[in-house]
Design an enzyme around this catalytic site. Structure first.
Site, PDB file in Angstrom:
ATOM      1  N   SER A 134      35.878  46.984  21.834  1.00 35.07           N
ATOM      2  CA  SER A 134      35.644  45.661  21.252  1.00 35.07           C
ATOM      3  C   SER A 134      34.176  45.352  21.450  1.00 35.07           C
ATOM      4  CB  SER A 134      36.488  44.611  21.973  1.00 35.07           C
ATOM      5  OG  SER A 134      36.050  43.296  21.681  1.00 35.07           O
ATOM      6  N   TYR A 137      40.219  40.911  30.332  1.00 39.05           N
ATOM      7  CA  TYR A 137      40.211  41.533  29.006  1.00 39.05           C
ATOM      8  C   TYR A 137      38.859  42.201  28.743  1.00 39.05           C
ATOM      9  CZ  TYR A 137      40.249  42.083  23.956  1.00 39.05           C
ATOM     10  OH  TYR A 137      40.163  42.615  22.692  1.00 39.05           O
TER      11      TYR A 137
END
Length: 149
Positions: A44, A57
């Site tokens: 990401s 995360y």
């Protein structure tokens, strides 16, 4: 992106990526009778920055970048014949309101088109970003051998 479920984030974003990568080495690796190939793991854009709202995360996405860069060394390439690459999509396929700014972000087709570039042009261990509907680009991440002491 829900750190209240951090165990699940780690199971999916860390453990499953490790397991998939090791399966790839087991079945594709020249050292195991395979023909080599390319493994692309998805991290990401948050694997390249910080975000206070979901540190677990973000940490899992940093892990994917570090894993692929480590597998993407000459040592593993010579042994396995496998090139490791990382795709870091930005927020995808949703309008986002950031402090009053309305932004139209990338659709999944932009990431898919970028995968072709990544697979055909990406060097072993390289990290690429797809964001804002623009062509993907490679991220320059210095390694410690190039840093000043």
């Amino acid at each position: 992106m829900n750190d209240a479920h951090w165990e699940l984030e780690i199971a999916i974003n860390v453990s499953a990526v490790v397991q998939g990568s090791l399966f790839g080495i087991k079945y594709m690796g020249k050292n195991n009778g395979g023909k080599g190939g390319v493994i692309v793991n998805i991290a990401s854009i948050l694997g390249l920055q910080n975000l206070a709202g979901c540190p677990v995360y973000v940490g899992t996405k940093h892990f994917v970048v570090g894993l692929d860069r480590s597998f993407g060394t000459p040592y593993f390439l010579e042994r396995t014949g496998i090139t490791f690459l990382t795709m870091c999509p930005g927020v995808t396929d949703t309008p986002l309101d950031i402090g009053g700014w309305k932004v139209r972000l990338s659709g999944p087709s932009n990431v898919a088109k970028g995968m072709y570039t990544l697979i055909t042009k990406g060097e072993n261990g390289s990290v690429w970003v797809s964001e804002g509907g623009q062509p993907i680009y490679e991220v320059a991440i210095p390694d410690r051998t190039t840093l000043r002491k």
